[in-house]
Design an enzyme around this catalytic site. Structure first.
Site, mmCIF file in Angstrom:
data_model
loop_
_atom_site.group_PDB
_atom_site.id
_atom_site.type_symbol
_atom_site.label_atom_id
_atom_site.label_comp_id
_atom_site.label_asym_id
_atom_site.label_seq_id
_atom_site.Cartn_x
_atom_site.Cartn_y
_atom_site.Cartn_z
ATOM 1 N N GLU A 148 -0.728 3.011 7.009
ATOM 2 C CA GLU A 148 -0.828 4.056 5.972
ATOM 3 C C GLU A 148 -1.487 5.326 6.519
ATOM 4 O O GLU A 148 -1.117 6.445 6.150
ATOM 5 C CB GLU A 148 -1.588 3.549 4.747
ATOM 6 N N ALA A 191 0.842 -1.187 0.000
ATOM 7 C CA ALA A 191 0.000 0.000 0.000
ATOM 8 C C ALA A 191 0.876 1.234 0.000
ATOM 9 O O ALA A 191 2.046 1.167 0.339
ATOM 10 C CB ALA A 191 -0.903 -0.006 1.226
ATOM 11 N N MET A 192 0.283 2.360 -0.399
ATOM 12 C CA MET A 192 1.041 3.612 -0.472
ATOM 13 C C MET A 192 0.231 4.742 0.126
ATOM 14 O O MET A 192 -0.930 4.948 -0.234
ATOM 15 C CB MET A 192 1.404 3.900 -1.942
HETATM 16 ZN ZN LIG Z 1 4.940 2.969 5.165
#
Ligand SMILES: [Zn+2]
Length: 884
Positions: free
Chosen positions: A326, A291-292
């Protein structure tokens, strides 16, 4: 495709000739850009039709020249820039853009010297969509095209020309023209949409100051589930929250929409500051690798946020800790950003630590602190090698940035933070964190800035120097514990396994906590040895109380025996620490293999999955590399003798929901025993049961196989039913829109364990109808199977360009370890050297990975040499070896 890249090469080389004349004037900056120019704002206008091969852009950058300049350096990678104009001192001039390094450094030459002061740079350009998660990438899902972005660390330069460094934070005003049938998302809220040539133009509000690596867009005919996070003690206004996914996933978007706000509110409470951006979107992409944390538009790999209502434990855990990670970045990273990649640990160690903390508050039954500890131990395995990097590492070349996103930064970092949090006390630690965020909100900060914030709130002069010994030094300390009549003597040294030569002596300032029963004693061990008073109480001494410390320990034989005997009843994290230290003592040459096996048997009786199986992963590791072919049958018997009886005791009913009413820890234990018994122990009856259920569920009977056992069941069927089943599974994968099934199926195809099966798996993996991330996953899993390894390597060599096409640049350097980690001999070292010599450049780095992989092979060879006879004796008669 081929023609496309040929044109690009020609253009670049012609431009390069023109540029050479001026090249003597300055060095190309491969690390930080010179401080002659600073951006103050961007306007990005992108035209994005995900169904096409290319996108186009108009980028305007407001900047300030610190001194008069004839040229400047900036970033741009593989962009075809047709026009550049510069406005300065009231006039508009044409400028010349040249990419001068393949890593994406570009140079802008002006027709005359520009005065110091404000300039506006305008670029017209086109670029190509990527097929893996880097830059602007696209994929066809369910017959429709979608696009997303992944800029970190240095791929924003593939999407727009700019100053692609974390230290340059500016507002971005983004607009995207896209086909009328698509929806468009960006970091900030959309403020206007209008019909335009070629579709609709979507305009977004200017962002808060962001670095380039946090800019994001998503374009496609998405399904959107919208909700609001109500106001709370720290946030006055409701927050708009959306879950975004490819069409048809609506039922799987409900859980994230309901649960993510609970995680967010816990983060707001901890930081004492509201979520720092205007809205929050969670977007799912089948291509995303993990994930970003893009500000306000987090992109996740599909299965991380698309969950069925009865999602299995592992998926819930990943959802909880990854989404908390995140979201924690929205403060640590996005609100306060590292000044340069050297301090990326301030982002990742913190997000990892916070993610664990908040997700375990959210679902205490998921045992997330135990997962975190298991990850810390895996970081120790890497940190124990001679070739390593400290958490905080100077980065001078952009090509080294990717290697900073490793297990040291994330997992060692998280454990070190949690160790010092526990040393200082959670409240004081939190005050330091809050002070830091308040001081640097919407700006940049360095490690020294952070340490000052912490020192100010801690009022403890020992804290920062002690933390620095872990953050600035490589290596894992090993603490020797000796009980004497007057108390305890503690010694410290750097831990090193056989095959890694001891370097210069090192010391750390280590918060050491020991426990005996309910009594706990903590000390800051600052010297090579120290004495502490005895710890009263009953039972064995546990030298890493709570499993909180980033260290290993060493005991005498009698103390080990006591601790092993007590291990089934120890708290989970302490039991895990016992397992890790027994393993590491063996790997260092001081412990015996018999003790490892005895501890595996004792821990196998533990009620929590991760304690019960702590030593299994090390035994699996030996089977992948150190054991000979002849010993593998003995290994299967050994694993079956340890884990088989436990699975038999808890029972195995594969039907969907059979254990839904059980508490999570009981479910987790069974779920972790099944692969050990079926794949490592090769129990024929359990395998038969699994393969039959796999075949029936693929045939359409969804009741016969619970998702929790699906990956193992499919893997067993791949191995036992062979090529026809692999083909059937691949067809089912291609047809399925269930992200988790697709992941399980790819992993199972990757468990093909003979050359024949591996060839069939590779053929299907590269048939072109899988997502690139799935092809990559099959490849990575196959690399772990000793029976498939040489087939995979030969395939990679014969199809190198095709393989690179599915591996995003960010993960390419890691290919060295996927392909060669199983090695254990001189011959393997030579093979690796030859392979890497011609490949390293195309992998975009990987020097550190190469050094580590070579070292791992050396470690394995040394262990075999020293302990081969011992291991062989146990494997020839596995059930006999159980002396406590
Ligand atoms: Zn990270």
């Amino acid at each position: 495709m081929a023609r496309h890249s040929l044109i690009r090469v020609l253009t670049l080389s012609l431009l390069a000739v023109a540029w050479l004349a001026a090249a003597a004037q300055s060095e190309v900056p491969l690390g930080r850009l010179p401080d002659t120019v600073r951006p103050t704002g961007y306007r990005l206008e992108l035209s994005v039709d995900p169904a096409k091969l290319e996108f186009s852009g108009h980028t305007e950058i407001e900047a300030v020249l610190a001194k008069p300049a004839r040229f400047i350096f900036l970033h741009g990678r593989d962009l075809r820039v047709s026009t550049v104009q510069v406005q300065a001192g009231g006039s508009t001039l044409a400028a010349r853009y040249t990419q001068v390094d393949e890593s994406g450094v570009a140079r802008l030459d002006f027709p005359q010297e520009l005065p110091a002061g404000k300039v506006t740079l305008s670029f017209e350009y086109t670029g190509g969509f990527r097929t893996g998660a880097e830059g602007l990438f696209h994929a066809k899902v369910g017959g429709e095209w979608y696009a997303w972005t992944q800029m970190e660390p240095t791929d924003a330069r593939r999407v727009f020309p700019g100053f692609d460094e974390p230290g340059f934070k500016t507002p971005f005003t983004v607009s995207v023209t896209a086909p009328a049938s698509t929806k468009v998302f960006a970091n900030a809220p959309e403020v206007a949409a209008a019909t335009a040539v070629g579709g609709s133009v979507h305009r977004f509000a200017p962002t808060k100051p962001l670095p380039t690596y946090l800019v994001a867009i998503a374009v496609g005919p998405f399904d959107v589930l919208e909700t609001t996070v109500p106001p709370n003690a720290v946030r006055e206004k409701p927050l708009r929250f959306r879950v975004i996914a490819t069409r048809g996933q609506m039922p799987r978007m409900q859980l994230a929409a309901a649960e993510a706000p609970k995680l967010l509110e816990r983060l707001e409470a901890y930081f004492g500051r509201p979520y720092p951006f205007e809205k929050l979107d969670f977007a799912a992409s089948p291509l995303q690798d993990g994930a970003m944390e893009n500000a306000g538009l987090i992109v996740f790999q599909d299965a991380l946020i698309l969950l069925d209502p009865d999602a299995r434990l592992g998926q819930l855990r990943s959802f909880g800790d990854v989404s908390a990670h995140e979201m924690a970045h929205q403060w640590f990273g996005n609100l306060v950003t590292p000044a340069w990649w050297t301090d990326i640990w301030l982002n990742e160690s913190f997000a990892e630590w916070m993610g664990n903390k908040v997700s375990s508050q959210w679902r205490p039954d998921l045992d997330i602190p135990a997962v975190q500890l298991a990850e810390a131990f895996s970081a120790m395995e890497s940190d124990a090698l001679g070739h390593g990097r400290p958490i905080h590492q100077e980065i001078t070349d952009s090509r080294e940035i990717a290697s900073a996103f490793d297990e040291i930064t994330y997992l060692k970092g998280a454990q070190v933070l949690s160790m010092f949090e526990s040393y200082l006390g959670p409240e004081k630690f939190r005050e330091g964190v809050q002070l830091h965020l308040a001081r640097y909100a919407y700006g940049n900060a360095t490690a020294d800035d952070f340490f000052q914030s912490l020192a100010t709130s801690a009022h403890d002069p020992h804290l920062v120097p002690a933390m620095r010994t872990f953050i600035d030094q490589t290596g894992v300390p090993v603490i020797g514990v000796h009980e004497t009549p007057g108390g305890l003597t503690l010694t410290q040294a750097r831990y090193h396994p056989l095959g890694v030569s001891p370097g210069a002596p090192q010391t750390w300032k280590i918060p050491v906590c020991l426990s005996r029963g309910s009594n706990r004693s903590c000390t800051l061990l600052e010297t090579a040895s120290a004495s502490i008073p005895p710890i009263a109480g009953e039972g064995p001494l546990v030298p890493n109380a709570g499993g909180d410390g980033y260290y290993r320990f060493r005991l005498d034989a009698a103390s080990w025996r006591q601790l092993i005997a007590a291990s089934p009843k120890l708290p989970t994290r302490e039991a895990m620490a016992v397992g890790d230290s027994i393993w590491s003592d063996f790997a260092a040459g001081t412990g015996t293999f018999n003790r490892v096996v005895a501890a595996a048997r004792a821990l196998g009786e533990h009620s929590h999955a991760l304690a019960a199986t702590e030593l299994a992963q090390h035994l699996e590791g030996l089977a992948r590399s150190a054991f000979t072919e002849d010993e593998i049958a003995g290994y299967h018997r050994l694993m079956l003798s340890i884990y088989g009886p436990r699975l038999a005791a808890v029972g195995l009913d594969l039907r969907r929901g059979a254990y839904a009413a059980d508490p999570a820890p009981a479910q987790a234990l069974r779920q972790s025993l099944v692969p050990l018994v079926a794949l490592e122990g090769r129990d024929p009856a359990v395998r038969k049961q699994l393969a039959a259920a796999a075949a029936a569920s693929l045939g359409g009977d969804t009741r016969v196989l619970d998702d929790a056992f699906r990956e193992t069941a499919l893997a067993v069927a791949v191995q036992d039913r062979g090529v026809p089943f692999i083909a059937e599974l691949k067809e089912a994968l291609v047809k399925s829109s269930e992200p988790l099934f697709r992941e399980d199926a790819a992993a199972a195809i990757g468990s093909a364990d003979t050359p024949e099966l591996a060839s069939a798996a590779l053929k299907l993996a590269f048939s072109g109808d899988l997502q690139s991330s799935e092809t990559l996953s099959i490849l990575e899993f196959l690399g772990r199977e000793r029976g498939a390894r040489s087939t995979v390597l030969a395939f990679v060599d014969d199809n190198f360009a095709r393989v690179l096409h599915v591996v995003p640049g960010f993960v390419r350097p890691m290919m060295v370890s996927w392909l060669f980690n199983g090695g254990c001999s001189e011959e393997d070292l030579t093979k690796l050297d030859t392979w890497a010599r011609s490949r390293l450049k195309e992998l975009g780095g990987g020097g550190l990975e190469l050094a580590k992989t070579k070292e791992r092979i050396g470690v394995c060879a040394a262990l075999r040499k020293a302990k081969g006879t011992e291991m062989a004796a146990v494997l020839s008669s596995p059930t006999a070896a159980s002396p406590r």
